[in-house]
Design a protein around this motif. Structure first.
Motif, PDB file in Angstrom:
ATOM      1  N   GLY A 222       6.753  -2.133  10.468  1.00 28.87           N
ATOM      2  CA  GLY A 222       5.381  -1.495  10.255  1.00 28.87           C
ATOM      3  C   GLY A 222       5.114  -0.199   9.398  1.00 28.87           C
ATOM      4  N   LEU A 223       6.017   1.020   9.878  1.00 22.08           N
ATOM      5  CA  LEU A 223       6.156   2.151   8.972  1.00 22.08           C
ATOM      6  C   LEU A 223       6.427   1.894   7.532  1.00 22.08           C
ATOM      7  CD1 LEU A 223       5.936   5.188   8.920  1.00 22.08           C
ATOM      8  CD2 LEU A 223       7.884   5.180   9.813  1.00 22.08           C
ATOM      9  N   GLY A 224       7.360   1.069   7.099  1.00 26.11           N
ATOM     10  CA  GLY A 224       7.935   0.772   6.009  1.00 26.11           C
ATOM     11  C   GLY A 224       6.673   0.304   5.187  1.00 26.11           C
ATOM     12  N   LEU A 225       6.089  -0.688   5.616  1.00 19.55           N
ATOM     13  CA  LEU A 225       4.856  -1.348   4.938  1.00 19.55           C
ATOM     14  C   LEU A 225       3.793  -0.299   4.621  1.00 19.55           C
ATOM     15  CD1 LEU A 225       4.689  -4.725   6.742  1.00 19.55           C
ATOM     16  CD2 LEU A 225       5.283  -4.411   4.640  1.00 19.55           C
ATOM     17  N   LEU A 226       3.466   0.724   5.656  1.00 17.23           N
ATOM     18  CA  LEU A 226       2.312   1.435   5.787  1.00 17.23           C
ATOM     19  C   LEU A 226       2.753   2.454   4.428  1.00 17.23           C
ATOM     20  CD1 LEU A 226      -0.297   2.254   6.474  1.00 17.23           C
ATOM     21  CD2 LEU A 226       0.792   3.762   8.567  1.00 17.23           C
ATOM     22  N   LEU A 227       3.971   2.984   4.673  1.00 22.15           N
ATOM     23  CA  LEU A 227       4.237   3.931   3.507  1.00 22.15           C
ATOM     24  C   LEU A 227       4.564   3.380   1.950  1.00 22.15           C
ATOM     25  CD1 LEU A 227       7.589   5.549   5.067  1.00 22.15           C
ATOM     26  CD2 LEU A 227       5.245   6.512   4.857  1.00 22.15           C
ATOM     27  N   ARG A 228       4.428   2.001   1.921  1.00 20.18           N
ATOM     28  CA  ARG A 228       4.331   1.070   0.837  1.00 20.18           C
ATOM     29  C   ARG A 228       2.777   1.206   0.111  1.00 20.18           C
ATOM     30  NH1 ARG A 228       2.819  -3.793  -1.224  1.00 20.18           N
ATOM     31  NH2 ARG A 228       3.594  -4.314  -3.518  1.00 20.18           N
ATOM     32  N   GLU A 229       1.888   1.140   1.037  1.00 21.80           N
ATOM     33  CA  GLU A 229       0.461   1.064   0.661  1.00 21.80           C
ATOM     34  C   GLU A 229       0.438   2.612   0.259  1.00 21.80           C
ATOM     35  OE1 GLU A 229      -1.803  -1.003   0.693  1.00 21.80           O
ATOM     36  OE2 GLU A 229      -0.496  -2.697   1.589  1.00 21.80           O
ATOM     37  N   GLU A 230       0.748   3.811   1.030  1.00 24.24           N
ATOM     38  CA  GLU A 230       0.632   5.309   0.648  1.00 24.24           C
ATOM     39  C   GLU A 230       1.218   5.173  -0.825  1.00 24.24           C
ATOM     40  OE1 GLU A 230       1.243   9.333   2.437  1.00 24.24           O
ATOM     41  OE2 GLU A 230       2.840   8.075   2.707  1.00 24.24           O
ATOM     42  N   ALA A 231       2.163   4.729  -1.337  1.00 22.48           N
ATOM     43  CA  ALA A 231       2.800   4.977  -2.469  1.00 22.48           C
ATOM     44  C   ALA A 231       1.708   4.352  -3.532  1.00 22.48           C
ATOM     45  CB  ALA A 231       3.986   4.337  -2.657  1.00 22.48           C
ATOM     46  N   THR A 232       1.338   3.388  -3.431  1.00 25.84           N
ATOM     47  CA  THR A 232       0.329   2.652  -4.397  1.00 25.84           C
ATOM     48  C   THR A 232      -0.873   3.731  -4.671  1.00 25.84           C
ATOM     49  OG1 THR A 232      -0.981   1.469  -2.592  1.00 25.84           O
ATOM     50  CG2 THR A 232       0.734   0.456  -3.473  1.00 25.84           C
ATOM     51  N   VAL A 233      -1.333   4.394  -3.611  1.00 26.31           N
ATOM     52  CA  VAL A 233      -2.514   5.266  -3.671  1.00 26.31           C
ATOM     53  C   VAL A 233      -1.832   6.571  -4.463  1.00 26.31           C
ATOM     54  CG1 VAL A 233      -4.249   6.908  -2.650  1.00 26.31           C
ATOM     55  CG2 VAL A 233      -3.598   4.553  -1.685  1.00 26.31           C
ATOM     56  N   GLN A 234      -0.806   6.838  -4.122  1.00 28.18           N
ATOM     57  CA  GLN A 234      -0.125   8.162  -5.104  1.00 28.18           C
ATOM     58  C   GLN A 234      -0.084   7.584  -6.363  1.00 28.18           C
ATOM     59  OE1 GLN A 234       3.430   8.202  -2.439  1.00 28.18           O
ATOM     60  NE2 GLN A 234       2.763  10.044  -1.545  1.00 28.18           N
TER      61      GLN A 234
ATOM     62  N   GLY B  25      -9.867  -1.917  -1.179  1.00 25.01           N
ATOM     63  CA  GLY B  25     -11.244  -1.474  -1.466  1.00 25.01           C
ATOM     64  C   GLY B  25     -11.465  -0.055  -1.635  1.00 25.01           C
ATOM     65  N   LEU B  26     -10.826   0.770  -0.938  1.00 30.56           N
ATOM     66  CA  LEU B  26     -10.981   2.102  -1.197  1.00 30.56           C
ATOM     67  C   LEU B  26     -10.571   2.750  -2.710  1.00 30.56           C
ATOM     68  CD1 LEU B  26     -10.375   3.707   2.045  1.00 30.56           C
ATOM     69  CD2 LEU B  26     -12.475   3.632   1.232  1.00 30.56           C
ATOM     70  N   ARG B  27      -9.516   2.000  -2.927  1.00 27.16           N
ATOM     71  CA  ARG B  27      -8.878   2.420  -4.314  1.00 27.16           C
ATOM     72  C   ARG B  27      -9.845   1.796  -5.398  1.00 27.16           C
ATOM     73  NH1 ARG B  27      -3.816  -0.665  -4.664  1.00 27.16           N
ATOM     74  NH2 ARG B  27      -3.459   0.526  -6.724  1.00 27.16           N
ATOM     75  N   ARG B  28     -10.048   0.431  -5.151  1.00 28.16           N
ATOM     76  CA  ARG B  28     -11.126  -0.111  -6.445  1.00 28.16           C
ATOM     77  C   ARG B  28     -12.222   0.696  -6.423  1.00 28.16           C
ATOM     78  NH1 ARG B  28     -10.220  -6.628  -4.824  1.00 28.16           N
ATOM     79  NH2 ARG B  28      -8.346  -6.809  -6.135  1.00 28.16           N
ATOM     80  N   ALA B  29     -12.995   1.476  -5.285  1.00 30.99           N
ATOM     81  CA  ALA B  29     -14.094   2.181  -5.182  1.00 30.99           C
ATOM     82  C   ALA B  29     -13.735   3.618  -5.927  1.00 30.99           C
ATOM     83  CB  ALA B  29     -14.754   2.192  -4.046  1.00 30.99           C
ATOM     84  N   GLY B  30     -12.346   3.940  -6.229  1.00 30.70           N
ATOM     85  CA  GLY B  30     -12.151   5.224  -6.955  1.00 30.70           C
ATOM     86  C   GLY B  30     -12.046   6.390  -5.792  1.00 30.70           C
ATOM     87  N   LYS B  31     -11.796   5.770  -4.303  1.00 27.86           N
ATOM     88  CA  LYS B  31     -11.727   6.769  -3.352  1.00 27.86           C
ATOM     89  C   LYS B  31     -10.387   6.828  -2.701  1.00 27.86           C
ATOM     90  CE  LYS B  31     -16.357   5.478  -1.837  1.00 27.86           C
ATOM     91  NZ  LYS B  31     -17.322   4.761  -0.887  1.00 27.86           N
ATOM     92  N   GLN B  32      -9.503   7.247  -3.566  1.00 26.77           N
ATOM     93  CA  GLN B  32      -8.166   7.530  -3.448  1.00 26.77           C
ATOM     94  C   GLN B  32      -7.741   8.405  -2.058  1.00 26.77           C
ATOM     95  OE1 GLN B  32      -9.192   7.012  -6.402  1.00 26.77           O
ATOM     96  NE2 GLN B  32      -8.007   4.882  -6.764  1.00 26.77           N
ATOM     97  N   GLU B  33      -8.582   9.538  -2.346  1.00 27.21           N
ATOM     98  CA  GLU B  33      -8.089  10.552  -1.026  1.00 27.21           C
ATOM     99  C   GLU B  33      -8.775   9.847   0.165  1.00 27.21           C
ATOM    100  OE1 GLU B  33      -6.680  12.995  -1.481  1.00 27.21           O
ATOM    101  OE2 GLU B  33      -6.558  13.459  -3.475  1.00 27.21           O
ATOM    102  N   GLU B  34      -9.599   9.130   0.502  1.00 23.39           N
ATOM    103  CA  GLU B  34     -10.170   8.434   1.617  1.00 23.39           C
ATOM    104  C   GLU B  34      -8.928   7.521   1.836  1.00 23.39           C
ATOM    105  OE1 GLU B  34     -14.091   7.182   1.845  1.00 23.39           O
ATOM    106  OE2 GLU B  34     -14.644   8.616   0.486  1.00 23.39           O
TER     107      GLU B  34
END
Length: 215
Positions: free
Chosen positions: A77-89, A23-32
């Protein structure tokens, strides 16, 4: 029972996190979105992103262990969370950072799979491999993926990775011979399910077994 409840809460939490980050990515709020990841890293794992990025996989496994035994659910859990971080990067154009984050996430998920994490991390690992398909992976990563493919029973795909290492000039003496030696102990049915026939295995293995003195 406690462990099962903990794992289910973690899975449900990750689903909510993924939805919130999307939701944040779609709203352009990547830093958030990155801040959400950072807060969760601290809350769930007691580590900030900078520390996690600086630690080796072995260090992370030790830190995410209980009574000396690796905790598969924490690795998952950590692997899944880091994958989410990579999409934002990726969204932010940080290609190098996204690549390194995905690679670390992949390694953690492969370790979680080897330790028997439930639910299985394999689907998430496959998605990461697809996202990394445009890149040349380091030899260590190829070795880890080959071992995981072998654990999955995908012997043909494991063999492909060992030959990639050979073609790259990064194969260590005896590695491919030991791989073939393990496969030759399997039943014909297991080999067929894994994409290899006994005959083609024997033909491919012969020169490599000679190298290890196991003809």
């Amino acid at each position: 029972m406690f462990q099962r409840d903990y794992i289910m809460r973690m899975i449900e939490g990750m689903a909510q996190v993924s939805a919130a980050i999307l939701g944040l990515r779609r709203a352009g709020k990547q830093e958030e979105a990155l801040q959400v990841v950072e807060e969760l890293l601290d809350r769930q794992f007691g580590m900030n992103g900078r520390l996690i990025r600086s630690l080796s996989e072995e260090d992370l496994v030790r830190m995410l262990s209980r009574s000396g035994d690796p905790d598969p659910s924490m690795l998952l859990g950590l692997g899944l969370l880091l994958r989410e971080e990579a999409t934002v990067q990726d969204d932010l154009g940080r290609e190098g950072g996204a690549f390194q984050t995905r690679l670390k996430a992949l390694h953690l998920l492969l370790r979680a799979s080897s330790y028997g994490a439930q639910p299985s991390p394999d689907e998430a690992a496959e998605r990461l491999l697809a996202e990394l398909s445009a890149y040349e992976l380091p030899p260590d990563s190829k070795r880890r993926i080959a071992a995981w493919r072998e654990e999955q029973g995908r012997y043909d795909r494991a063999e492909d990775l060992w030959y990639e290492l050979h073609e790259d000039g990064r194969l260590e003496p005896g590695e491919l011979g030991r791989f073939y030696g393990r496969l030759l102990l399997l039943t014909d049915e297991s080999l067929e399910r894994g994409g290899l026939s006994r005959q083609e295995l024997q033909e491919a293995a012969e020169p490599w077994l000679a190298e290890t003195g196991k003809e």
